[in-house]
Design an enzyme around this catalytic site. Structure first.
Site, PDB file in Angstrom:
ATOM      1  CE1 TYR B 108      48.472  53.714  35.456  1.00 15.90           C
ATOM      2  CE2 TYR B 108      49.559  54.620  33.896  1.00 15.90           C
ATOM      3  CZ  TYR B 108      49.925  53.505  34.523  1.00 15.90           C
ATOM      4  OH  TYR B 108      50.412  52.960  34.881  1.00 15.90           O
ATOM      5  CE1 TYR B 147      53.001  56.147  31.464  1.00 14.13           C
ATOM      6  CE2 TYR B 147      51.688  54.107  31.702  1.00 14.13           C
ATOM      7  CZ  TYR B 147      52.178  54.555  31.433  1.00 14.13           C
ATOM      8  OH  TYR B 147      52.678  54.603  33.081  1.00 14.13           O
ATOM      9  NE  ARG B 157      57.422  53.118  31.884  1.00 12.13           N
ATOM     10  CZ  ARG B 157      57.349  52.801  33.085  1.00 12.13           C
ATOM     11  NH1 ARG B 157      57.177  52.888  33.686  1.00 12.13           N
ATOM     12  NH2 ARG B 157      57.958  51.571  33.084  1.00 12.13           N
ATOM     13  CG  HIS B 160      54.151  49.524  33.163  1.00  9.25           C
ATOM     14  ND1 HIS B 160      54.280  50.621  31.834  1.00  9.25           N
ATOM     15  CD2 HIS B 160      53.559  49.909  34.006  1.00  9.25           C
ATOM     16  CE1 HIS B 160      54.046  51.853  32.431  1.00  9.25           C
ATOM     17  NE2 HIS B 160      53.079  51.918  33.598  1.00  9.25           N
ATOM     18  CG  HIS B 162      52.851  50.863  38.321  1.00  9.45           C
ATOM     19  ND1 HIS B 162      53.989  51.655  38.579  1.00  9.45           N
ATOM     20  CD2 HIS B 162      52.056  51.408  36.936  1.00  9.45           C
ATOM     21  CE1 HIS B 162      53.483  52.120  37.600  1.00  9.45           C
ATOM     22  NE2 HIS B 162      52.667  52.528  36.722  1.00  9.45           N
TER      23      HIS B 162
HETATM   24 FE   LIG Z   1      52.516  53.133  35.251  1.00  9.50          FE
END
Ligand SMILES: [Fe+3]
Lengths: 206, 242
Positions: B108, B147, B157, B160, B162
């Site tokens: 991110y 990640y 995770r 995905h 959000h």
């Molecule tokens: Fe996330």
């Protein structure tokens, strides 16, 4: 057997995670994609009523402020009208009544500058004391939490409020009432939200 | 006064409860007292409205909305599209949909993300759009990478995205995450494991949509979102009295 009801089922919630600001307040994380973040101006320049600041922290069960949360507000104008096409009455040009704030990455403080809402007509013709509707999401919060903030200088209206009076435990009602102070001429309401532990804030299933 | 119907009660059995020890961060951040059940008033049946003035035309194109001129983000090019509906199967028009995601390496653009995967200089990771009159929305992006996150030492995770959606009343407010059909990490994810209902996981899994795929260009994934429905009967709803 019987006929099947053909309702859909609501999509399940998932935590907003630690990076919610990238999506909902990108400028706060230094990402310059949009020309503006949404939800910074709640009342607009034309709103009548008293200009106020609302601020606080969101505190976890270990007494630690969350520094990665996001909070949204939905409120009526000073006349108790929501900026929604089907709520009868007019709001001032530019009054949206909705805002969002991220908790400061160091201090955990969040803040809204807005106008104080008026009493809103509630169910069965019973007015509700002036209040802000708040919604909190963060890493570790699996489904957004709904709560309300009432105003500490509205004792009489608060005492008659149908929602506060729904809370059976009188001692818990005060978790929704923010004390007022005046700072540099600006009325400030301080509202700490406790997710858990002593003084846990009342949250609603709405 | 309000013509707006009240919302159907939220079926909490579909949603993760507040306290889910499998997802460790929830333990200290979950209220312990029961929620106080509140019947709808205007504070709940109304909500903010958004218009084209709130967004810009390219905001829904994550391939280019942060990229230098002539560049695009690195990764598998995807189209994410679907409809926002309510429980009555009615489209939710003109509602704001916002998404955010990691880049193709699983990183991110955020000071708190210290994962080793490289940042992509041409990828910001957020987008927003309004649904059209049929409740339809569409984003272009890259497929996010998986990640790791600190839950168990070896927690990952799945890929995905959000997603945040509004609806027409503030109590329809929803944030969720969508996953990708066939991802082998789905059954191992502690955050997905907070969901008590297997069918809720299916509903969060976007389907590969070859019909919407743009040949030689972009793979499409279909993801419909369902928000709470409103009551409306031949008889007036009773918000205003008995
Ligand atoms: Fe996330």
């Amino acid at each position: 057997m019987s006929q099947k009801l053909d309702y859909l089922r609501e999509t399940a919630s998932q935590t907003a995670g630690p990076y919610v600001h990238i999506g909902l307040a990108p400028l706060a994380t230094g990402i310059e994609i949009f020309d503006h973040d949404l939800g910074l101006d709640i009342a607009g320049p034309n709103a009548k009523g008293e200009r106020i600041r609302v601020e606080g922290r969101i505190i976890d069960g270990m007494d630690t402020p969350l520094r990665d949360a996001l909070i949204e507000v939905w409120q009526a104008n000073a006349a108790g009208i929501y900026a929604h096409p089907e709520h009868e009455g007019e709001v001032e040009e530019g009054f949206r009544g909705w805002g969002r704030s991220v908790t400061d990455f160091q201090s955990g403080e969040w803040r809204f500058d807005t106008v104080k809402p008026g009493a809103v007509m509630g169910r069965h013709g019973r007015p509700m004391a002036p209040h802000l509707n708040l919604w909190i999401v963060a890493r570790g919060i699996n489904i957004g939490l709904h709560t309300r903030m009432y105003f500490g200088d509205e004792d009489a209206a608060n005492a008659d409020d149908p929602v506060l009076n729904l809370i059976e435990w009188e001692g818990r009602r005060k978790t929704l009432v923010a004390p007022r102070e005046v700072r540099d001429g600006m009325p400030v309401y301080r509202f700490d939200i406790r997710l858990q532990g002593e003084g846990e804030t009342v949250f609603f299933d709405v | 006064m309000a013509k707006l119907g009240e919302f159907y009660q939220r079926d909490r059995s579909l949603h993760p409860p507040a306290l889910t020890p499998v997802y460790k961060t929830s333990v200290a951040r979950s209220p312990r007292f029961s929620l106080i059940s509140l019947e709808n008033s205007a504070s709940e049946t109304t909500g903010p409205t958004f218009g084209q003035g709130d967004i810009a035309p390219g905001d829904n194109d994550l391939l280019t909305n942060y990229a230098a001129d002539g560049e695009t983000a690195i990764g598998e090019r995807i189209l994410l599209h679907g409809r926002v509906l309510d429980e009555n199967r009615r489209p939710v028009p003109n509602t704001l949909v916002e998404i955010w995601q990691a880049n193709a390496g699983g990183r991110y653009r955020h000071v708190k993300d210290t994962y080793f995967a490289a940042l992509d200089p041409n990828f910001g990771g957020c987008g927003r759009t309004l649904t059209d009159e049929n409740g339809y929305y569409c984003f272009r992006s890259i497929k996010p990478g998986a990640y790791p996150f600190r839950n168990y030492v070896n927690s990952w995770r799945p890929a995905h995205i959000h997603m945040s959606v509004f609806g027409s009343g503030f109590v329809q407010r929803l944030i969720t995450q969508l996953y990708f059909e066939g991802d082998p990490l789905i059954p191992h994810c502690p955050i997905i494991a907070t969901l008590p209902d297997k069918s809720a996981v299916e509903q969060l899994t976007a389907a590969l949509d070859l019909n919407a795929t743009i040949p030689l260009d972009t793979i499409a994934w279909k993801f419909d979102v369902v928000l709470r429905g409103r009551r409306s009967t031949m008889f007036e709803n009773r918000m205003e009295g008995n």
